[in-house]
Design a protein around this motif. Structure first.
Motif, mmCIF file in Angstrom:
data_model
loop_
_atom_site.group_PDB
_atom_site.id
_atom_site.type_symbol
_atom_site.label_atom_id
_atom_site.label_comp_id
_atom_site.label_asym_id
_atom_site.label_seq_id
_atom_site.Cartn_x
_atom_site.Cartn_y
_atom_site.Cartn_z
ATOM 1 N N ASP A 170 -9.506 -5.783 1.749
ATOM 2 C CA ASP A 170 -9.819 -4.573 2.516
ATOM 3 C C ASP A 170 -10.690 -3.629 1.695
ATOM 4 O OD1 ASP A 170 -8.354 -5.536 4.643
ATOM 5 O OD2 ASP A 170 -6.621 -4.233 4.303
ATOM 6 N N ASP A 171 -10.359 -3.472 0.408
ATOM 7 C CA ASP A 171 -11.165 -2.622 -0.470
ATOM 8 C C ASP A 171 -12.588 -3.159 -0.591
ATOM 9 O OD1 ASP A 171 -8.946 -1.017 -0.837
ATOM 10 O OD2 ASP A 171 -8.490 -1.772 -2.854
ATOM 11 N N LEU A 172 -12.715 -4.475 -0.684
ATOM 12 C CA LEU A 172 -14.035 -5.089 -0.776
ATOM 13 C C LEU A 172 -14.842 -4.836 0.495
ATOM 14 C CD1 LEU A 172 -16.014 -6.902 -2.339
ATOM 15 C CD2 LEU A 172 -14.864 -8.862 -1.296
ATOM 16 N N ARG A 217 0.841 -1.205 0.000
ATOM 17 C CA ARG A 217 0.000 0.000 0.000
ATOM 18 C C ARG A 217 0.869 1.246 0.000
ATOM 19 N NH1 ARG A 217 -5.669 -0.184 1.507
ATOM 20 N NH2 ARG A 217 -6.159 -2.304 1.996
ATOM 21 N N GLN A 218 1.947 1.181 0.720
ATOM 22 C CA GLN A 218 2.880 2.298 0.774
ATOM 23 C C GLN A 218 4.248 1.731 0.462
ATOM 24 O OE1 GLN A 218 2.187 3.261 4.818
ATOM 25 N NE2 GLN A 218 0.229 4.223 4.443
ATOM 26 N N GLU A 219 5.275 2.387 0.916
ATOM 27 C CA GLU A 219 6.616 1.834 0.749
ATOM 28 C C GLU A 219 6.704 0.521 1.504
ATOM 29 O OE1 GLU A 219 9.343 2.958 -1.085
ATOM 30 O OE2 GLU A 219 7.694 4.105 -1.925
ATOM 31 N N PRO A 220 7.422 -0.466 0.967
ATOM 32 C CA PRO A 220 7.515 -1.746 1.671
ATOM 33 C C PRO A 220 8.100 -1.565 3.063
ATOM 34 C CG PRO A 220 8.551 -1.868 -0.490
ATOM 35 C CD PRO A 220 8.182 -0.436 -0.252
ATOM 36 N N PRO A 221 7.384 -2.042 4.083
ATOM 37 C CA PRO A 221 7.926 -1.921 5.433
ATOM 38 C C PRO A 221 9.031 -2.944 5.632
ATOM 39 C CG PRO A 221 5.876 -3.123 5.464
ATOM 40 C CD PRO A 221 6.089 -2.672 4.049
ATOM 41 N N ASP A 222 9.849 -2.674 6.595
ATOM 42 C CA ASP A 222 10.852 -3.660 6.977
ATOM 43 C C ASP A 222 10.099 -4.904 7.442
ATOM 44 O OD1 ASP A 222 12.911 -4.100 9.860
ATOM 45 O OD2 ASP A 222 13.230 -4.884 7.853
ATOM 46 N N LEU A 223 10.370 -6.044 6.824
ATOM 47 C CA LEU A 223 9.617 -7.250 7.149
ATOM 48 C C LEU A 223 9.643 -7.564 8.637
ATOM 49 C CD1 LEU A 223 10.323 -9.752 4.248
ATOM 50 C CD2 LEU A 223 8.183 -8.638 4.823
ATOM 51 N N SER A 224 10.746 -7.269 9.274
ATOM 52 C CA SER A 224 10.827 -7.588 10.699
ATOM 53 C C SER A 224 9.865 -6.742 11.518
ATOM 54 C CB SER A 224 12.255 -7.415 11.214
ATOM 55 O OG SER A 224 12.657 -6.073 11.097
ATOM 56 N N SER A 225 9.498 -5.563 11.012
ATOM 57 C CA SER A 225 8.556 -4.727 11.756
ATOM 58 C C SER A 225 7.119 -5.113 11.468
ATOM 59 C CB SER A 225 8.768 -3.245 11.434
ATOM 60 O OG SER A 225 8.371 -2.995 10.101
ATOM 61 N N ARG A 226 6.857 -5.799 10.361
ATOM 62 C CA ARG A 226 5.484 -6.161 9.993
ATOM 63 C C ARG A 226 5.138 -7.599 10.377
ATOM 64 N NH1 ARG A 226 2.139 -2.544 9.544
ATOM 65 N NH2 ARG A 226 0.930 -3.702 8.053
ATOM 66 N N LEU A 227 6.109 -8.443 10.559
ATOM 67 C CA LEU A 227 5.847 -9.844 10.856
ATOM 68 C C LEU A 227 6.362 -10.171 12.248
ATOM 69 C CD1 LEU A 227 6.994 -11.312 7.428
ATOM 70 C CD2 LEU A 227 4.704 -10.674 8.122
ATOM 71 N N LEU A 228 5.554 -10.867 12.982
ATOM 72 C CA LEU A 228 5.938 -11.190 14.359
ATOM 73 C C LEU A 228 6.897 -12.355 14.413
ATOM 74 C CD1 LEU A 228 2.450 -11.034 16.020
ATOM 75 C CD2 LEU A 228 4.286 -9.393 16.243
ATOM 76 N N ARG A 229 7.900 -12.216 15.279
ATOM 77 C CA ARG A 229 8.837 -13.311 15.523
ATOM 78 C C ARG A 229 9.002 -13.471 17.028
ATOM 79 N NH1 ARG A 229 13.583 -11.369 11.679
ATOM 80 N NH2 ARG A 229 12.317 -10.978 9.874
ATOM 81 N N GLN A 230 7.914 -13.678 17.681
ATOM 82 C CA GLN A 230 7.947 -13.772 19.130
ATOM 83 C C GLN A 230 7.381 -15.107 19.544
ATOM 84 O OE1 GLN A 230 5.513 -10.557 20.406
ATOM 85 N NE2 GLN A 230 6.814 -8.996 19.557
ATOM 86 N N ARG A 231 7.485 -15.377 20.808
ATOM 87 C CA ARG A 231 6.853 -16.568 21.343
ATOM 88 C C ARG A 231 5.354 -16.432 21.137
ATOM 89 N NH1 ARG A 231 9.296 -17.234 27.177
ATOM 90 N NH2 ARG A 231 7.323 -18.290 27.301
ATOM 91 N N ALA A 262 2.245 -11.410 -2.699
ATOM 92 C CA ALA A 262 0.992 -11.931 -3.266
ATOM 93 C C ALA A 262 -0.125 -11.902 -2.225
ATOM 94 C CB ALA A 262 1.205 -13.349 -3.790
ATOM 95 N N LEU A 263 0.181 -12.326 -1.012
ATOM 96 C CA LEU A 263 -0.833 -12.317 0.036
ATOM 97 C C LEU A 263 -1.261 -10.897 0.401
ATOM 98 C CD1 LEU A 263 0.602 -15.196 2.224
ATOM 99 C CD2 LEU A 263 -1.583 -15.220 0.993
ATOM 100 N N LEU A 264 -0.321 -9.971 0.396
ATOM 101 C CA LEU A 264 -0.679 -8.583 0.700
ATOM 102 C C LEU A 264 -1.491 -7.950 -0.428
ATOM 103 C CD1 LEU A 264 2.497 -7.347 2.587
ATOM 104 C CD2 LEU A 264 0.244 -7.890 3.536
ATOM 105 N N ARG A 265 -1.252 -8.361 -1.666
ATOM 106 C CA ARG A 265 -2.109 -7.885 -2.774
ATOM 107 C C ARG A 265 -3.544 -8.352 -2.538
ATOM 108 N NH1 ARG A 265 2.169 -9.478 -6.061
ATOM 109 N NH2 ARG A 265 1.090 -11.397 -6.624
ATOM 110 N N ILE A 266 -3.681 -9.601 -2.137
ATOM 111 C CA ILE A 266 -5.013 -10.131 -1.832
ATOM 112 C C ILE A 266 -5.619 -9.365 -0.660
ATOM 113 C CG2 ILE A 266 -6.246 -12.159 -0.950
ATOM 114 C CD1 ILE A 266 -4.169 -13.852 -2.582
ATOM 115 N N SER A 305 -15.964 -1.265 0.498
ATOM 116 C CA SER A 305 -17.077 -1.080 -0.444
ATOM 117 C C SER A 305 -18.373 -1.644 0.132
ATOM 118 C CB SER A 305 -16.770 -1.760 -1.779
ATOM 119 O OG SER A 305 -15.697 -1.116 -2.418
ATOM 120 N N ASN A 306 -18.294 -2.795 0.772
ATOM 121 C CA ASN A 306 -19.486 -3.383 1.392
ATOM 122 C C ASN A 306 -20.029 -2.498 2.497
ATOM 123 O OD1 ASN A 306 -19.691 -5.629 -0.238
ATOM 124 N ND2 ASN A 306 -18.514 -6.937 1.122
ATOM 125 N N ASP A 307 -19.143 -1.899 3.294
ATOM 126 C CA ASP A 307 -19.584 -0.983 4.342
ATOM 127 C C ASP A 307 -20.294 0.222 3.735
ATOM 128 O OD1 ASP A 307 -18.612 -2.586 6.370
ATOM 129 O OD2 ASP A 307 -16.757 -1.440 6.641
#
Length: 156
Positions: free
Chosen positions: A111-113, A3-17, A102-106, A116-118
């Motif tokens: 989200d757009d759908l 949607r915007q500039e690609p975020p640092d993957l480590s900040s967008r994906l959790l790697r915690q217990r 690919a998953l983020l495109r979906i 639109s439904n709302d």
């Protein structure tokens, strides 16, 4: 596509217990969560169940990572349990990035759908209100028409 500039993957994906990850997902908004199948306290299947129970998290993309998802039945179990995809370890950087993209495109389309439904739901409510208003005005007009017709009959 991001949607915007690609975020640092480590900040967008959790790697915690897992337990900490469940709490983190409850506190913050994530588009995607990459979760290892083998975690202390809870495995990836349990994590998905814990998160998917909450309606607020139904639109988060969950990708399970595993070095042991070698059998088809394990992959099917992960997908049926709420995962949107899975990755096998060791990760191939290009494949991982391509799958996440690919998953983020979906996700963007989803989200757009939902948006639109709302909007459509709000429009339906407004149209129903306008319909009631018009029906009320039409009733008043019909009553006035009847009154005028009665008056004309009295005059003639």
């Amino acid at each position: 596509m991001w949607r915007q500039e690609p975020p640092d993957l480590s900040s967008r994906l959790l790697r915690q217990r897992c337990v900490e990850a469940v709490e983190a997902v409850r506190r913050r908004s994530f588009d995607a969560v990459l979760m290892d199948m083998q975690m202390p306290n809870m495995d990836g299947y349990e994590f998905n169940k814990a998160i998917r129970k909450n309606e607020a998290f139904k639109n988060i993309i969950f990708v399970l990572a595993s070095a042991t998802l070698l059998e088809v039945k394990d992959a099917v179990k992960a997908l049926k349990g709420g995962a949107d995809d899975y990755l096998l370890k060791p990760f191939d950087k290009e494949q991982t990035r391509a799958k996440v993209d690919a998953l983020l495109r979906i996700k963007v389309l989803q989200d757009d759908l939902f948006e639109s439904n709302d909007k459509l739901s709000k429009t339906v409510v407004e149209l129903e209100e306008h319909k009631k208003t018009l029906e009320t005005k039409n009733k008043i007009i019909e009553q006035e028409k009847e009154r005028l017709n009665n008056s004309l009959k009295e005059i003639s």
